[in-house]
Scaffold this motif. Structure first.
Motif, PDB file in Angstrom:
ATOM      1  N   ASN A 136       0.790  -1.237   0.000  1.00  0.00           N
ATOM      2  CA  ASN A 136       0.000   0.000   0.000  1.00  0.00           C
ATOM      3  C   ASN A 136       0.825   1.291   0.000  1.00  0.00           C
ATOM      4  OD1 ASN A 136       0.995   0.376   2.576  1.00  0.00           O
ATOM      5  ND2 ASN A 136      -0.965   0.131   3.620  1.00  0.00           N
ATOM      6  N   THR A 137       2.131   1.212  -0.279  1.00  0.00           N
ATOM      7  CA  THR A 137       2.955   2.406  -0.060  1.00  0.00           C
ATOM      8  C   THR A 137       3.552   3.023  -1.323  1.00  0.00           C
ATOM      9  OG1 THR A 137       3.518   1.390   2.065  1.00  0.00           O
ATOM     10  CG2 THR A 137       4.744   3.350   1.446  1.00  0.00           C
ATOM     11  N   ASN A 138       3.956   2.199  -2.272  1.00  0.00           N
ATOM     12  CA  ASN A 138       4.529   2.790  -3.482  1.00  0.00           C
ATOM     13  C   ASN A 138       4.307   1.849  -4.670  1.00  0.00           C
ATOM     14  OD1 ASN A 138       5.864   4.645  -5.095  1.00  0.00           O
ATOM     15  ND2 ASN A 138       7.806   4.552  -3.976  1.00  0.00           N
ATOM     16  N   ALA A 184       9.978   0.700   0.507  1.00  0.00           N
ATOM     17  CA  ALA A 184       8.977   1.266  -0.393  1.00  0.00           C
ATOM     18  C   ALA A 184       9.482   2.523  -1.105  1.00  0.00           C
ATOM     19  CB  ALA A 184       7.696   1.560   0.373  1.00  0.00           C
ATOM     20  N   HIS A 185      10.752   2.886  -0.884  1.00  0.00           N
ATOM     21  CA  HIS A 185      11.270   4.067  -1.593  1.00  0.00           C
ATOM     22  C   HIS A 185      12.423   3.717  -2.512  1.00  0.00           C
ATOM     23  CE1 HIS A 185       8.629   7.274  -0.448  1.00  0.00           C
ATOM     24  NE2 HIS A 185       8.465   6.618   0.680  1.00  0.00           N
ATOM     25  N   HIS A 186      12.163   2.698  -3.333  1.00  0.00           N
ATOM     26  CA  HIS A 186      13.113   2.287  -4.358  1.00  0.00           C
ATOM     27  C   HIS A 186      13.322   3.430  -5.337  1.00  0.00           C
ATOM     28  CE1 HIS A 186       8.988   1.055  -5.574  1.00  0.00           C
ATOM     29  NE2 HIS A 186       9.026   0.383  -4.456  1.00  0.00           N
ATOM     30  N   LEU A 205      12.881   2.477   8.810  1.00  0.00           N
ATOM     31  CA  LEU A 205      13.753   3.052   7.762  1.00  0.00           C
ATOM     32  C   LEU A 205      12.874   3.255   6.537  1.00  0.00           C
ATOM     33  CD1 LEU A 205      17.239   1.284   7.670  1.00  0.00           C
ATOM     34  CD2 LEU A 205      16.338   2.948   9.288  1.00  0.00           C
ATOM     35  N   HIS A 206      12.191   4.373   6.501  1.00  0.00           N
ATOM     36  CA  HIS A 206      11.149   4.520   5.485  1.00  0.00           C
ATOM     37  C   HIS A 206      11.684   4.915   4.112  1.00  0.00           C
ATOM     38  CE1 HIS A 206       7.264   5.041   3.783  1.00  0.00           C
ATOM     39  NE2 HIS A 206       7.502   6.303   3.491  1.00  0.00           N
ATOM     40  N   ASP A 207      12.828   5.587   4.075  1.00  0.00           N
ATOM     41  CA  ASP A 207      13.365   6.070   2.801  1.00  0.00           C
ATOM     42  C   ASP A 207      14.883   6.107   2.964  1.00  0.00           C
ATOM     43  OD1 ASP A 207      13.673   7.266   0.287  1.00  0.00           O
ATOM     44  OD2 ASP A 207      12.465   9.043   0.735  1.00  0.00           O
ATOM     45  N   LEU A 262      -0.478   7.582  -0.846  1.00  0.00           N
ATOM     46  CA  LEU A 262       0.939   7.695  -0.535  1.00  0.00           C
ATOM     47  C   LEU A 262       1.701   8.125  -1.788  1.00  0.00           C
ATOM     48  CD1 LEU A 262       1.786   7.242   2.359  1.00  0.00           C
ATOM     49  CD2 LEU A 262      -0.149   5.762   1.846  1.00  0.00           C
ATOM     50  N   HIS A 263       2.296   7.133  -2.458  1.00  0.00           N
ATOM     51  CA  HIS A 263       3.273   7.485  -3.487  1.00  0.00           C
ATOM     52  C   HIS A 263       2.889   6.949  -4.860  1.00  0.00           C
ATOM     53  CE1 HIS A 263       5.663   8.884  -0.225  1.00  0.00           C
ATOM     54  NE2 HIS A 263       5.601   7.707   0.367  1.00  0.00           N
ATOM     55  N   GLY A 264       3.531   7.549  -5.885  1.00  0.00           N
ATOM     56  CA  GLY A 264       3.271   7.114  -7.235  1.00  0.00           C
ATOM     57  C   GLY A 264       4.397   7.529  -8.157  1.00  0.00           C
ATOM     58  N   SER A 318      11.537  11.989   7.411  1.00  0.00           N
ATOM     59  CA  SER A 318      11.051  10.768   6.780  1.00  0.00           C
ATOM     60  C   SER A 318      11.457  10.678   5.306  1.00  0.00           C
ATOM     61  CB  SER A 318       9.530  10.689   6.949  1.00  0.00           C
ATOM     62  OG  SER A 318       9.019   9.528   6.360  1.00  0.00           O
ATOM     63  N   HIS A 319      10.827  11.477   4.431  1.00  0.00           N
ATOM     64  CA  HIS A 319      11.076  11.353   2.995  1.00  0.00           C
ATOM     65  C   HIS A 319      12.266  12.178   2.533  1.00  0.00           C
ATOM     66  CE1 HIS A 319       6.673  10.175   2.903  1.00  0.00           C
ATOM     67  NE2 HIS A 319       7.345   9.112   2.507  1.00  0.00           N
ATOM     68  N   VAL A 320      13.068  11.601   1.679  1.00  0.00           N
ATOM     69  CA  VAL A 320      14.276  12.250   1.169  1.00  0.00           C
ATOM     70  C   VAL A 320      13.953  12.916  -0.167  1.00  0.00           C
ATOM     71  CG1 VAL A 320      16.657  11.825   0.433  1.00  0.00           C
ATOM     72  CG2 VAL A 320      15.655  10.462   2.287  1.00  0.00           C
TER      73      VAL A 320
HETATM   74 FE    FE Z   1       6.791   7.227   1.912  1.00  0.00          FE
END
Ligand code: FE
Ligand code: V55
Length: 486
Positions: free
Chosen positions: A120-122, A166-168, A217-219, A474-476, A282-284
């Motif tokens: 559900n994240t990316n 989830a932040h590939h 470690l979200h990102d 979230l992300h796309g 959190s997000h880079v």
């Molecule tokens: Fe995120």
């Protein structure tokens, strides 16, 4: 009978959507630029069945994938659930079997040992497959156009980690998908990995490292020469899970660490730098290095930004301290000390969900975009994201000039994470479009807006009109048509 909780998490703005549909040729206001040729995928959590617990977290919902397929100035829309192992067994049972967010102790015995992921994240296309990800599980592969689910992959048994972040990001030079994982040898473990998947879909690198303490470690940041990992004290323990507390809590007593590891090195080469104070991040936006100097751009807040992951010592949530502002962290690999070189605030705007022209991932770059909350603008409707933020502007920062611009979506609107699309493969950095979903809380419709990325203050040049309001997501990511086949 689907009785969802009568709580803010499932009513009003966050009412479940659960719509799987196809819309041929979306209604449009303005003209969709014909050079937009490809797909925009994005995802939101959307529980298939009422959750087992009233206080279920937003992050626990099943992944609902949306696809906007652009071709010759027309756009088709498709929306499907990611059919995770969890989704399938619950569909079969007709009810929720998995319990609280990241707490298997609360699950129905029928699902013991199963992968708990929700995808559900990316969502991102790589090697002709859609990777739908959740940081607690392996990647779920789907068809980018039909949204048919193929299932989880461990890359033919090559991936040792049980999870996949989830932040590939796609390395613009090698074309490899680069990623980190955490809790890689089991729930709550300090084991993490850095991995790369080549454009053929083969895992070509995986190296283990250990974090100073278990944390979300979200990102992460990728530079030409280094992998950069920020460890922020969003922590957990078996005691928390046994006590039925939310998986994560925020612990201001622990330091923030920045780990830097040579890209072509081993996990044990990771070097840890201690931040000057404990903050939330959190997000880079992006990272890059100039020789031994490593720069890391990230929205940073003085206090916890996640009200649903409360302070471990019971300190009350502080909405003002929770506001993030873009900062630049710098560490020097030649330094003898384990301290940061500098921390600099880059923007006065309350901002999160940073994005860039992804052809510049890991490289020195000029342009960044983000969601902005301007609390001084009128808000005619109630409602916000699960975090409490009401993102009502898109922001643009030009790192070369320091100039910052924004576009306000209006008094009843809330914006979802934007995505940059280059005008063509060879156009200069930032030359292209910014696309974002804008949810109107008054009309209850959402539009996918298209803006000139370097002139966002002029507002949308086109609006693709959905006949419903999208759930907060979230992300796309965008994929050019040439990337849709493996
Ligand atoms: Fe995120
Ligand atoms: C985030 C989202 C998640 C999650 C962990 O910061 C972190 C975002 C949608 O799920 O499980």
């Amino acid at each position: 009978m689907a009785h969802f909780p009568d709580t803010p998490g499932f009513t009003g703005v966050l009412r479940p959507l659960r719509i799987e549909c196809d819309i041929h040729d979306l209604e449009v206001e303005g003209e969709v630029p014909a050079e937009l040729d490809g797909t925009f995928h994005r995802v939101h959590p959307d529980a298939q069945f009422p959750p087992k617990f009233e206080n279920d977290q937003f992050f626990n919902g099943d992944g609902m994938i949306s696809l906007f397929h652009f071709r010759k100035g027309k756009v088709d829309f498709r929306q499907r659930y990611a059919q995770t192992d969890k989704w399938k067994i619950e569909r079969e049972a007709g009810e929720s079997l998995f319990g609280a967010y990241r707490n298997p102790l609360t699950d129905d015995p029928r699902v013991e040992g199963m992968i708990r992921g929700t995808a559900n994240t990316n969502v991102m296309v790589h090697g002709g497959k859609l990777y739908a990800t959740k940081e607690d599980s392996p990647p779920l592969l789907m068809d980018p156009l039909t949204l048919e689910t193929f299932g989880y992959t461990d890359f033919n048994g090559k991936m040792k980690s049980q999870t996949f972040g989830a932040h590939h990001k796609i390395d613009p030079k090698s074309g490899n998908l680069c990623n980190i994982s955490y809790a890689s040898t089991g729930l709550l473990t300090r084991d993490c990995t850095y991995l790369e998947v080549n454009p053929q879909g083969e895992l070509v690198l995986e190296t283990f490292f250990e974090v100073p303490y278990y944390a979300m470690l979200h990102d992460f940041g990728l530079t030409e020469d280094y992998v950069v990992v920020h460890v922020v004290p969003i922590v957990s323990s078996w005691d928390r899970l046994r006590a039925g507390l939310p998986h994560f809590g925020f612990d201001t007593k622990l330091p923030v660490w920045l780990g830097v590891m040579p890209r072509r090195g081993e996990g044990r080469d990771m070097r840890w730098f201690k931040a000057p104070k404990t903050v939330f991040a959190s997000h880079v936006m992006n990272a890059f290095n100039d020789g031994s100097k490593v720069y890391f751009d990230i929205p940073q807040a003085e206090g916890n930004s996640f009200p649903f992951f409360p302070d471990v010592d019971g300190k009350p949530f502080d909405p003002i301290a929770s506001r993030p502002y873009l900062h630049r962290w710098c560490v020097d690999m030649n330094s003898k000390k384990d301290e940061f070189e500098s921390v600099e605030q880059l923007s006065p705007m309350i901002d999160e969900f940073p994005r860039i022209d992804e052809r510049y991932v890991s490289q020195p770059y000029r342009h960044g975009w983000m969601l902005v909350m301007d609390p001084d603008m009128p808000m005619e409707t109630a409602g916000s994201r699960a975090s409490g933020f009401r993102m009502n502007k898109l922001g643009h920062i030009d790192h070369a000039t320091g100039e910052q611009k924004s576009w306000w979506a209006g008094p009843s609107s809330m914006i979802q994470e934007p995505c940059f699309v280059p005008r063509s493969a060879t156009s200069p950095e930032g030359d292209g479009y910014l696309i974002a979903l804008v949810d109107d809380l008054n009309t209850n419709y959402s539009d996918l807006v298209i803006l000139e990325a370097l002139r966002i203050e002029e507002g949308p040049i086109a609006r693709l009109k959905l006949p419903f309001r999208m759930r907060s997501g979230l992300h796309g990511n965008w994929a050019d048509r040439s990337k849709l086949r493996g």
